[in-house]
Design a protein around this motif. Structure first.
Motif, PDB file in Angstrom:
ATOM      1  N   ALA A 219       0.802  -1.315  -0.007  1.00 57.43           N
ATOM      2  CA  ALA A 219       0.146  -0.017  -0.042  1.00 57.43           C
ATOM      3  C   ALA A 219       1.009   1.319  -0.043  1.00 57.43           C
ATOM      4  O   ALA A 219       1.741   1.401   0.949  1.00 57.43           O
ATOM      5  CB  ALA A 219      -0.892   0.016   1.141  1.00 57.43           C
ATOM      6  N   ALA A 220       0.650   2.210  -0.971  1.00 61.05           N
ATOM      7  CA  ALA A 220       1.473   3.217  -0.894  1.00 61.05           C
ATOM      8  C   ALA A 220       0.877   4.454  -0.083  1.00 61.05           C
ATOM      9  O   ALA A 220      -0.329   5.035   0.033  1.00 61.05           O
ATOM     10  CB  ALA A 220       1.315   3.750  -2.624  1.00 61.05           C
ATOM     11  N   THR A 221       1.780   4.931   0.947  1.00 54.38           N
ATOM     12  CA  THR A 221       1.515   5.876   1.792  1.00 54.38           C
ATOM     13  C   THR A 221       1.776   7.182   1.153  1.00 54.38           C
ATOM     14  O   THR A 221       1.446   8.302   2.041  1.00 54.38           O
ATOM     15  CB  THR A 221       2.227   5.866   3.102  1.00 54.38           C
ATOM     16  OG1 THR A 221       3.552   5.423   2.914  1.00 54.38           O
ATOM     17  CG2 THR A 221       1.501   4.284   3.881  1.00 54.38           C
ATOM     18  N   THR A 222       2.687   7.312   0.399  1.00 51.07           N
ATOM     19  CA  THR A 222       2.923   8.457  -0.416  1.00 51.07           C
ATOM     20  C   THR A 222       3.098   7.905  -1.947  1.00 51.07           C
ATOM     21  O   THR A 222       3.004   6.556  -2.149  1.00 51.07           O
ATOM     22  CB  THR A 222       4.371   9.187  -0.126  1.00 51.07           C
ATOM     23  OG1 THR A 222       5.296   8.293  -0.659  1.00 51.07           O
ATOM     24  CG2 THR A 222       4.146   9.887   1.303  1.00 51.07           C
ATOM     25  N   ASP A 223       3.267   8.801  -2.670  1.00 46.85           N
ATOM     26  CA  ASP A 223       3.482   8.415  -4.396  1.00 46.85           C
ATOM     27  C   ASP A 223       4.752   7.755  -4.018  1.00 46.85           C
ATOM     28  O   ASP A 223       5.819   8.027  -3.457  1.00 46.85           O
ATOM     29  CB  ASP A 223       3.734   9.448  -5.300  1.00 46.85           C
ATOM     30  CG  ASP A 223       2.361  10.366  -5.425  1.00 46.85           C
ATOM     31  OD1 ASP A 223       1.412   9.876  -5.052  1.00 46.85           O
ATOM     32  OD2 ASP A 223       2.687  11.480  -6.184  1.00 46.85           O
ATOM     33  N   ALA A 224       4.937   6.447  -4.892  1.00 42.30           N
ATOM     34  CA  ALA A 224       6.119   5.583  -4.933  1.00 42.30           C
ATOM     35  C   ALA A 224       6.365   4.906  -6.085  1.00 42.30           C
ATOM     36  O   ALA A 224       5.386   4.746  -7.053  1.00 42.30           O
ATOM     37  CB  ALA A 224       5.747   4.686  -3.761  1.00 42.30           C
TER      38      ALA A 224
END
Length: 232
Positions: A219-224
């Protein structure tokens, strides 16, 4: 089981023209506890100054994958190949019985940043070969793209090893899942941004070794941007 290799635990060298981080032992960096994971042997994050680069040098019996994050990398080799690698492009060299090549920053004004990945081949002595392909990963974010595999399926690059390599560009809130078959292992490398893997937080430069895991949920917690290796 998930073992995290933090970014700050990596080996680091700054040569002026080259700023490099080594997830596993490489060159002058040696850690007997970080010699690779399964057949994944090298994971280097390199940033090269404008106009600089690696002069002609040799390799043999290694599957080498170059994944550009920013900028442009110019490649020439003894097989007669010459190309420029941009973000979205992925290059594969099967060094086999031996190749010589050079890699230079194509730009005179901007740095280039890329991941250099080495995978041990299934045997020594393959004929040297080369591939490069643009997978349009940025055009289709939020999903895994198969970029290299042992059988070249789905137009992926073909490597001489039982490894499936996936890449994904994620926007904050994206969630992707990959299932590992029994007796398969995973390595997750965070190229940029922050994510969680099965609930554990990872930052840019972090890696995670996945053993005895069935479903891998990222799961991306920021753009990744992430790479996932599915390994025998």
């Amino acid at each position: 089981m998930i073992n995290i290799r933090k970014s700050q635990e990596r080996g680091h060298a700054h040569h002026g023209w080259l700023d490099t981080y080594h997830t596993f032992s490489f060159a002058n960096y040696y850690d007997p506890n970080a010699m690779g994971f399964r057949t994944l042997r090298v994971m280097n994050q390199d940033q090269v100054s404008p106009g600089a680069g690696f002069g002609t040098h040799g390799h043999r019996d290694m599957e080498i994958i170059t994944y550009v994050l920013d900028g442009a990398l110019e490649h020439k080799d003894s097989m007669g190949n010459g190309s420029v690698i941009y973000p979205g492009d992925v290059q594969r060299i099967s060094a086999g019985t031996g190749i010589r090549h050079s890699e230079f920053n194509h730009s005179k004004t901007d740095s280039v940043q890329f991941l250099q990945i080495w995978i041990l081949p299934d045997k020594n002595g393959h004929n040297p070969s080369y591939e490069q392909h643009n997978f349009g990963i940025a055009k289709h974010p939020g999903q895994f793209h198969l970029i290299a595999s042992g059988d070249g399926r789905e137009k992926s690059l073909t490597i001489h090893q039982d490894v499936n390599l996936y890449a994904a560009i994620l926007t904050k809130g994206d969630r992707v899942t990959h299932s590992l078959a029994p007796q398969r292992y995973g390595w997750l490398q965070v190229a940029r941004g922050t994510v969680t893997v099965n609930g554990l937080a990872l930052e840019s430069g972090d890696g995670a070794a996945l053993s005895e895991e069935t479903d891998v949920v990222i799961a991306a917690t920021t753009d990744a941007e992430v790479l996932l290796f599915d390994l025998a």
